[in-house]
Scaffold this motif. Structure first.
Motif, mmCIF file in Angstrom:
data_model
loop_
_atom_site.group_PDB
_atom_site.id
_atom_site.type_symbol
_atom_site.label_atom_id
_atom_site.label_comp_id
_atom_site.label_asym_id
_atom_site.label_seq_id
_atom_site.Cartn_x
_atom_site.Cartn_y
_atom_site.Cartn_z
ATOM 1 N N ALA A 89 5.148 -76.369 -4.062
ATOM 2 C CA ALA A 89 6.504 -75.422 -3.683
ATOM 3 C C ALA A 89 5.740 -74.283 -2.801
ATOM 4 N N VAL A 90 6.857 -73.707 -2.359
ATOM 5 C CA VAL A 90 6.321 -72.708 -1.214
ATOM 6 C C VAL A 90 7.323 -71.550 -1.635
ATOM 7 N N LEU A 91 6.599 -70.186 -1.840
ATOM 8 C CA LEU A 91 7.350 -68.922 -1.971
ATOM 9 C C LEU A 91 7.130 -68.430 -0.851
ATOM 10 N N ILE A 92 8.275 -67.556 -0.365
ATOM 11 C CA ILE A 92 8.426 -66.846 0.797
ATOM 12 C C ILE A 92 8.933 -65.347 0.355
ATOM 13 N N THR A 93 8.158 -64.380 0.861
ATOM 14 C CA THR A 93 8.699 -63.220 0.695
ATOM 15 C C THR A 93 9.921 -62.514 1.269
ATOM 16 N N HIS A 94 10.005 -62.989 2.809
ATOM 17 C CA HIS A 94 11.239 -62.551 3.659
ATOM 18 C C HIS A 94 11.082 -63.503 4.784
ATOM 19 N N THR A 97 9.880 -59.849 -7.564
ATOM 20 C CA THR A 97 9.725 -58.723 -8.144
ATOM 21 C C THR A 97 10.118 -57.685 -6.756
ATOM 22 N N TYR A 98 9.972 -56.410 -6.898
ATOM 23 C CA TYR A 98 10.549 -55.371 -5.825
ATOM 24 C C TYR A 98 9.239 -55.630 -4.804
ATOM 25 N N SER A 99 10.057 -55.298 -3.479
ATOM 26 C CA SER A 99 9.215 -55.273 -2.291
ATOM 27 C C SER A 99 10.377 -54.316 -1.354
ATOM 28 N N VAL A 100 9.888 -53.539 -0.560
ATOM 29 C CA VAL A 100 10.715 -52.839 0.473
ATOM 30 C C VAL A 100 10.222 -53.202 1.816
ATOM 31 N N ASP A 101 11.416 -53.744 2.493
ATOM 32 C CA ASP A 101 10.968 -54.312 3.956
ATOM 33 C C ASP A 101 10.877 -53.159 4.910
ATOM 34 N N GLY A 102 9.936 -53.159 5.938
ATOM 35 C CA GLY A 102 10.036 -51.944 6.989
ATOM 36 C C GLY A 102 11.018 -51.834 8.045
ATOM 37 N N GLY A 160 14.269 -53.164 7.111
ATOM 38 C CA GLY A 160 15.727 -53.074 6.271
ATOM 39 C C GLY A 160 16.150 -54.361 6.008
ATOM 40 N N ASP A 161 15.384 -55.614 6.116
ATOM 41 C CA ASP A 161 15.703 -57.051 5.850
ATOM 42 C C ASP A 161 15.499 -57.093 4.238
ATOM 43 N N PRO A 162 15.763 -58.291 3.601
ATOM 44 C CA PRO A 162 15.733 -58.586 2.228
ATOM 45 C C PRO A 162 14.383 -59.135 2.025
ATOM 46 N N GLN A 163 13.601 -58.623 0.979
ATOM 47 C CA GLN A 163 12.387 -58.865 0.766
ATOM 48 C C GLN A 163 11.825 -58.977 -0.714
#
Length: 245
Positions: free
Chosen positions: A50-55, A113-118, A120-123
């Motif tokens: 499987a592949v996990l992508i953060t954004h 879980t939580y992450s904040v993109d620099g 403003g995109d979903p992450q």
């Protein structure tokens, strides 16, 4: 649990007969000029389940490489807002993830879980567990106020894979801020401390430095080592190197 560093922000996690990758990259985004370090075909790191992508930014989501090296039916998990984009790329087995969603992946378990993109995109960040060991992969998150919630929900961690290059962007048509869009070395250490991570493994540095569009923070490894000294364990891995938890 064995973890192998891939170039840029990628890691491969192996436990028993299950292998996953997070943010694998092979095709370098041309807007950044050329890579400052080698990139490798993804099959150089072996097969995955499987592949996990953060954004969905092009330096974290490389659907052409996923299709070429893993196949278009390999399960891909990424923020639910990016599912349609992923399907349009030719991927046929895409699963959207929101904060709190958990997926069983053979002998591993992955939770968004939580992450904040620099920009403003979903992450999301990914928490991966297996065999009594636990890691977090932060994508290219900047500093945020969710670290304590993550620690309360999942901590302590055996390893935290966090960005450290404190990149500053100057994008055409947008007013420049001069502020980093991802963690600086000092912020990465602070985040790892809050997360109660046994070791910090820096990611997201070295490959891209293309001023003024994308400027990596200077002296980052020296600053990282100085900040971590006496505070926590720091494990610096080059691409293809591994650690065992």
């Amino acid at each position: 649990m064995n973890i192998q560093r891939l170039p840029w922000a990628g890691v491969k996690v192996q436990f028993e007969n299950t292998a996953i990758v997070i943010d694998p990259l092979f095709h370098f985004p041309t807007k950044f000029g050329g890579p400052q370090e080698p990139l490798y075909p993804l099959d150089a790191f072996g097969p995955v389940d499987a592949v996990l992508i953060t954004h969905h930014h092009a330096d974290h989501f490389d659907p052409q490489a996923i299709i070429a090296f893993y196949g278009d039916t390999t399960p891909v998990y990424l923020p639910f807002e990016s599912v349609e984009l992923a399907r349009e790329s030719g991927l046929k087995n895409v699963q959207g993830a929101a904060v709190g969603d958990t997926f069983g992946l053979g002998g591993l378990q992955a939770t968004a879980t939580y992450s904040v993109d620099g920009t403003g995109d979903p992450q999301v960040a990914w928490v991966v567990q297996g065999g009594g060991k636990k890691l977090i992969h932060g994508g290219d998150t900047l500093w945020h106020g969710y670290w304590w919630k993550i620690a309360q929900a999942f901590g302590p961690f055996d390893a935290a894979f966090l960005p450290v290059n404190g990149a500053v962007l100057q994008r055409p048509g947008l007013t420049p801020s001069g502020q980093p869009i991802c963690l600086t070395p000092e912020q990465a250490v602070a985040a790892a401390v809050v997360l109660e991570a046994s070791t910090l493994v820096p990611i997201h540095y070295g490959v891209i430095h293309h001023p003024p569009l994308y400027t990596q923070t200077p002296d980052l490894l020296d600053r990282l080592q100085a900040s971590a000294d006496g505070t926590m364990n720091l494990t610096i891995l080059k691409a293809k190197e591994t650690i065992s938890l």
